[in-house]
Motif scaffolding. Structure first.
Motif, short mmCIF file in Angstrom:
data_model
loop_
_atom_site.label_atom_id
_atom_site.label_comp_id
_atom_site.label_asym_id
_atom_site.label_seq_id
_atom_site.Cartn_x
_atom_site.Cartn_y
_atom_site.Cartn_z
N LEU A 113 0.83 -1.21 0.00
CA LEU A 113 0.00 0.00 0.00
C LEU A 113 0.86 1.26 0.00
O LEU A 113 0.61 2.21 -0.75
N LEU A 114 1.88 1.27 0.83
CA LEU A 114 2.73 2.46 0.95
C LEU A 114 3.63 2.62 -0.27
O LEU A 114 3.93 3.74 -0.69
N SER A 115 4.07 1.51 -0.84
CA SER A 115 4.98 1.57 -1.98
C SER A 115 4.26 1.94 -3.27
O SER A 115 4.77 2.73 -4.08
N GLU A 116 3.07 1.37 -3.47
CA GLU A 116 2.38 1.50 -4.76
C GLU A 116 1.31 2.59 -4.79
O GLU A 116 0.90 3.02 -5.87
N PHE A 185 -24.52 -1.16 0.45
CA PHE A 185 -23.16 -0.62 0.54
C PHE A 185 -22.60 -0.51 -0.87
O PHE A 185 -22.73 -1.43 -1.68
N SER A 186 -21.96 0.63 -1.16
CA SER A 186 -21.40 0.86 -2.49
C SER A 186 -20.01 1.45 -2.38
O SER A 186 -19.81 2.48 -1.73
N ALA A 187 -19.04 0.79 -3.01
CA ALA A 187 -17.68 1.33 -3.04
C ALA A 187 -17.64 2.63 -3.84
O ALA A 187 -16.96 3.59 -3.48
N GLN A 188 -18.41 2.68 -4.93
CA GLN A 188 -18.45 3.88 -5.76
C GLN A 188 -19.00 5.06 -4.98
O GLN A 188 -18.48 6.19 -5.07
N ALA A 189 -20.04 4.83 -4.21
CA ALA A 189 -20.64 5.91 -3.42
C ALA A 189 -19.74 6.32 -2.26
O ALA A 189 -19.72 7.48 -1.86
N GLN A 241 -13.06 -5.33 -1.64
CA GLN A 241 -13.70 -4.72 -2.81
C GLN A 241 -13.59 -3.20 -2.77
O GLN A 241 -13.35 -2.55 -3.79
N TYR A 242 -13.75 -2.66 -1.59
CA TYR A 242 -13.69 -1.20 -1.43
C TYR A 242 -12.29 -0.69 -1.72
O TYR A 242 -12.11 0.31 -2.43
N GLY A 248 -7.90 1.58 -7.67
CA GLY A 248 -7.87 1.45 -9.12
C GLY A 248 -7.40 0.09 -9.61
O GLY A 248 -7.48 -0.20 -10.81
N ARG A 249 -6.92 -0.74 -8.73
CA ARG A 249 -6.53 -2.11 -9.08
C ARG A 249 -6.46 -2.94 -7.79
O ARG A 249 -6.33 -2.40 -6.70
#
Length: 261
Positions: A113-116, A185-189, A241-242, A248-249
């Motif tokens: 997480l910190l590197s990318e 629940f929505s990741a987009q929202a 998923q969130y 973005g990946r």
């Protein structure tokens, strides 16, 4: 390596900088040198060339092992060139990571997480402190590894401005009323949705109220909590998923964590 050295020579008039650094990644550059990705408290992410780091008796004294904390001295790069790491001294390691596979996966995930998913020279001291605290907890096994990792993910998302809304609708801020124990629940929202707002998001999924409460319970305590396995598995799936949506990946280490849930 020759062209990198030439670039460094042009920057030799620039002052040396000191920092505390967590080693996130090490890549072989030549027979004797390595390229390091470091997460520092003072300046954020740093990518540096460590000349001679792979020699048996280098000046870095084995301070650059993955997931080790060290004090460094480096020369800041000009545009397009790597920083030059001139000194590194080990401060501490996290030996307990090597005794528990899931804890080690958790450490690698934090490093990913910190590197990318951070930017060069963008400091976030609270993320640095949170990473060290998480690695300490994973090493000492002071709580279940997945709960420790979840706490760090929450800090990471909060720091990036993406922490999901759980207690009120993320769109209209209305109170949430579970339907048969479920909440949309929505990741987009960006989190939970009320019945009036949920249809606007095609990625909406039903999440149990217990799973959403689990997030709050884990992130509000530094010790482990007891919870039904099915709830923990659901919470891990929701957060994976969130994270994937907002990063973005899909992070490479997520499947390894999910195997342990």
């Amino acid at each position: 390596e020759e062209s990198t050295s030439t670039s460094v020579m042009r920057d030799s008039h620039m002052p040396m900088e000191k920092a505390e650094a967590l080693v996130l990644r090490s890549t072989d550059w030549s027979e004797s040198s390595s390229i390091l990705t470091l997460w520092t408290r003072e300046v954020g992410r740093v990518r540096a060339l460590a000349k001679g780091a792979r020699r048996p008796r280098s000046n870095f004294e084995n301070a650059l092992d993955l997931l080790s904390l060290c004090s460094i001295v480096f020369l800041r790069k000009s545009s397009g060139a790597l920083d030059l790491l001139t000194e590194a001294r080990a401060i501490r390691r996290f030996p307990g990571l090597t005794t528990h596979l899931l804890a080690l996966y958790g450490g690698y995930y934090i490093a990913e997480l910190l590197s990318e998913h951070t930017e060069d020279y963008d400091p976030h001291p609270e993320l640095f402190d949170g990473a060290i605290q998480a690695l300490d907890s994973l090493s000492e096994q002071s709580a279940p590894p997945l709960q420790i990792v979840l706490r760090f993910e929450w800090l990471f998302l909060d720091n990036q401005g993406y922490r999901p809304a759980l207690t009120n609708c993320t769109d209209c801020e209305a109170s949430l009323k579970p339907i048969q124990g479920k909440i949309a629940f929505s990741a987009q929202a960006g989190g939970a949705l009320c019945s009036n707002c949920r249809d606007a998001y095609q990625d909406r999924r039903w999440a149990s109220a217990e799973a959403l409460r689990y997030f709050q319970q884990v992130t509000q305590t530094e010790t482990g909590i007891e919870q039904e396995r099915l709830v923990e598995v659901e919470a891990r799936r929701i957060l994976s998923q969130y994270m994937t949506w907002h990063l973005g990946r899909r992070p490479k280490m997520l499947p390894y964590l999910e195997q342990g849930s």
